[in-house]
Enzyme design. Structure first.
Site, PDB file in Angstrom:
ATOM      1  N   CYS A 164       0.803  -1.219   0.000  1.00 51.13           N
ATOM      2  CA  CYS A 164       0.000   0.000   0.000  1.00 51.13           C
ATOM      3  C   CYS A 164       0.837   1.271   0.000  1.00 51.13           C
ATOM      4  O   CYS A 164       0.284   2.371  -0.032  1.00 51.13           O
ATOM      5  CB  CYS A 164      -0.949  -0.004   1.192  1.00 51.13           C
ATOM      6  SG  CYS A 164      -2.035  -1.449   1.215  1.00 51.13           S
ATOM      7  N   HIS A 304      -2.337   8.038   6.399  1.00 54.16           N
ATOM      8  CA  HIS A 304      -2.637   6.753   5.764  1.00 54.16           C
ATOM      9  C   HIS A 304      -4.059   6.337   6.128  1.00 54.16           C
ATOM     10  O   HIS A 304      -4.811   5.886   5.277  1.00 54.16           O
ATOM     11  CB  HIS A 304      -1.619   5.711   6.218  1.00 54.16           C
ATOM     12  CG  HIS A 304      -1.702   4.416   5.482  1.00 54.16           C
ATOM     13  ND1 HIS A 304      -1.636   4.336   4.105  1.00 54.16           N
ATOM     14  CD2 HIS A 304      -1.853   3.132   5.928  1.00 54.16           C
ATOM     15  CE1 HIS A 304      -1.738   3.064   3.731  1.00 54.16           C
ATOM     16  NE2 HIS A 304      -1.870   2.327   4.804  1.00 54.16           N
ATOM     17  N   GLU A 315      -1.145   5.175  14.069  1.00 47.68           N
ATOM     18  CA  GLU A 315      -0.844   6.416  13.358  1.00 47.68           C
ATOM     19  C   GLU A 315      -1.263   7.635  14.161  1.00 47.68           C
ATOM     20  O   GLU A 315      -0.547   8.657  14.179  1.00 47.68           O
ATOM     21  CB  GLU A 315      -1.514   6.425  11.986  1.00 47.68           C
ATOM     22  CG  GLU A 315      -1.074   7.591  11.123  1.00 47.68           C
ATOM     23  CD  GLU A 315      -1.581   7.519   9.695  1.00 47.68           C
ATOM     24  OE1 GLU A 315      -1.067   8.276   8.858  1.00 47.68           O
ATOM     25  OE2 GLU A 315      -2.511   6.720   9.422  1.00 47.68           O
ATOM     26  N   LYS A 333      -9.530   8.157   2.596  1.00 51.91           N
ATOM     27  CA  LYS A 333     -10.076   6.805   2.479  1.00 51.91           C
ATOM     28  C   LYS A 333     -11.511   6.712   2.988  1.00 51.91           C
ATOM     29  O   LYS A 333     -12.238   5.776   2.630  1.00 51.91           O
ATOM     30  CB  LYS A 333      -9.174   5.805   3.215  1.00 51.91           C
ATOM     31  CG  LYS A 333      -7.817   5.584   2.544  1.00 51.91           C
ATOM     32  CD  LYS A 333      -7.007   4.513   3.260  1.00 51.91           C
ATOM     33  CE  LYS A 333      -5.678   4.252   2.576  1.00 51.91           C
ATOM     34  NZ  LYS A 333      -4.697   5.335   2.776  1.00 51.91           N
ATOM     35  N   PHE A 397       1.702  -3.315   3.893  1.00 54.90           N
ATOM     36  CA  PHE A 397       2.020  -4.661   4.364  1.00 54.90           C
ATOM     37  C   PHE A 397       3.499  -4.950   4.099  1.00 54.90           C
ATOM     38  O   PHE A 397       4.063  -4.497   3.097  1.00 54.90           O
ATOM     39  CB  PHE A 397       1.170  -5.694   3.636  1.00 54.90           C
ATOM     40  CG  PHE A 397      -0.249  -5.800   4.143  1.00 54.90           C
ATOM     41  CD1 PHE A 397      -0.709  -5.050   5.209  1.00 54.90           C
ATOM     42  CD2 PHE A 397      -1.146  -6.671   3.532  1.00 54.90           C
ATOM     43  CE1 PHE A 397      -2.010  -5.156   5.662  1.00 54.90           C
ATOM     44  CE2 PHE A 397      -2.452  -6.792   3.982  1.00 54.90           C
ATOM     45  CZ  PHE A 397      -2.891  -6.036   5.042  1.00 54.90           C
TER      46      PHE A 397
END
Length: 450
Positions: A164, A304, A315, A333, A397
């Protein structure tokens, strides 16, 4: 300038996301905070049957050439985004020095839709029904390869695969190429198209996906106490990068300066983030050092922010620890879902647009934060604020961390419209891309439709 290094400007942006096809559609969608998750018929019957898909994307209308079916969907997204970015930058591949143009594009998985379909044909119909285009369509580096053909770019051509973080890694790598003198222009970004039952099931079996199937638009909710996983998405983004001096010389000051890049590894776990955030913090510090900046200089962070319990908690603690002055934070997102390898490129583009327009999109669906991990998240509506230094976080990942730093461009006159392109290159018109010339030789056999 930082020392003897040239300032690198973002002069073109191309986007294709679940908020729409094109830069403006995506920017409008994320600023409005409109969630794009919906039920997907192809996922019917799965535990997770919803995702964020690019709406109304027509390969025939949006992909150059007369045979768009020769490309996997992830390459189609890459072609659209890159050609939009090049046109936006006011560049024409017919005029540039092809030997000095680099293409760096990332993907987490490549053409998996093609791979899965051709595997089905092999098992059910035999070898004669497998397309000779299987490998050119599937290989993750083929988006980069096809872009070099369409853009007539003979400089360094690289494919980045850091899960990612792939898109951010691509953009950071392009920055390093430009600084090293290996190229004069770089087209960098990423694309992914893996919203397929096989991959959705795999992520769901890991416990990574939201199960909020009764209300898909509310499923992706970064940093919210009710978050339960991310929502899969598809799309792509591209940035055109070039020395700021060269851009100014042709009247293109750019959206922002890409002033720093930091990369690191967690060295902790294949998929779980380090709860102490040591690797992520190292990437942030490296990006700031590269930009010649301090944590206190940061005014905005595009996080993120995946909407998973572990990532968002780690985070948020990282942001609170490194930035006690509480810069504004967003995660798009909540609106777009998680575009996997393309996420870092899309979010870098959004960060550059935030710097250029002085506006920060909201975190969709964020209603309540955890008390011990509360950050200055933008919620509800977009926030107008000057942004002179912003960071874009990408964590993948495998423990891959990539952080990009963007600064505002020196005050310049308004961006000039792009110069008319040559006959051989046709930029977007009314949101679509068309190019009549064939850029891929017809294969010995056409793919079967069985």
């Amino acid at each position: 300038m930082t020392g003897a290094r040239p300032d690198i400007a973002v002069t073109g942006i191309g986007l294709v996301t679940p908020a729409g096809t094109g830069r403006e559609a995506t920017w409008d969608g994320v600023c409005a905070g409109r969630p794009t998750a919906r039920h997907v018929p192809e996922l019917k019957g799965l535990e997770v049957d919803f995702a964020c898909l690019v709406p109304d994307f027509s390969p025939r209308d949006h992909v150059p050439g007369s045979r768009p079916w020769q490309y996997d969907r992830f390459t189609q997204f890459a072609l659209y985004a890159a050609l939009e970015a090049v046109s936006d930058a006011g560049l024409d591949p017919a005029d540039w020095d092809a030997d000095r143009v680099a293409v760096v594009f990332g993907s987490s998985a490549g053409g998996t839709g093609t791979m899965l379909e051709q595997h089905r044909k092999l098992l059910e119909l035999g070898t004669a029904r497998v397309s000779p285009l299987l490998l050119p369509m599937f290989l993750p580096n083929m988006a980069t390869g096809q872009l070099t053909i369409h853009l007539r770019a003979r400089g360094p051509a690289l494919c980045t695969v850091t899960a990612c973080a792939s898109g951010a890694t691509a953009i950071g790598t392009a920055l390093q190429l430009l600084r090293s003198g290996a190229c004069d222009i770089a087209v960098a970004g990423a694309s992914d198209a893996v919203v397929q039952p096989f991959w959705v099931t795999g992520f769901d079996r890991m416990g990574a996906l939201s199960r909020r199937g009764d209300d898909p638009p509310a499923a992706s909710r970064p940093f919210d106490t009710a978050r339960d996983g991310f929502v899969m998405a598809e799309g792509g983004a591209a940035l055109v990068l070039e020395p700021a001096s060269a851009a100014r010389a042709r009247g293109r000051p750019g959206y922002a300066l890409l002033s720093g890049y930091g990369a690191s590894s967690d060295a902790h776990h294949p998929v779980a983030p380090d709860p102490e955030g040591k690797g992520a913090a190292l990437a942030v510090r490296r990006a700031l050092d590269d930009a010649g900046a301090r944590p206190a200089d940061v005014q905005h962070i595009n996080a993120h922010g995946t909407s998973t319990p572990l990532n968002d908690a780690a985070e948020a603690r990282l942001i609170r620890r490194l930035f006690p002055h509480q810069p504004s934070v967003t995660s798009v997102k909540g609106t777009l879902g998680h575009l996997l390898g393309a996420a870092g490129a899309v979010e870098a583009a959004i960060t550059a647009l935030s710097v250029a327009h002085g506006r920060v999109p909201p975190v969709a669906n964020l209603e309540k934060q955890e008390g011990d991990a509360e950050i200055n998240a933008v919620t509800g509506t977009s926030r107008a604020q000057p942004v002179d230094l912003a960071l874009s976080h990408s964590f993948g990942f495998g423990g891959h961390n990539a952080v990009l730093a963007f600064r505002s461009c020196p005050t310049e006159p308004a961006r000039e419209p792009a110069a008319p392109p040559s006959e051989g290159f046709r930029p977007p018109v009314d949101g679509s891309l068309r190019k009549t010339e064939e850029t891929v030789r017809t294969p010995r056999h056409s793919p079967t439709k069985g």
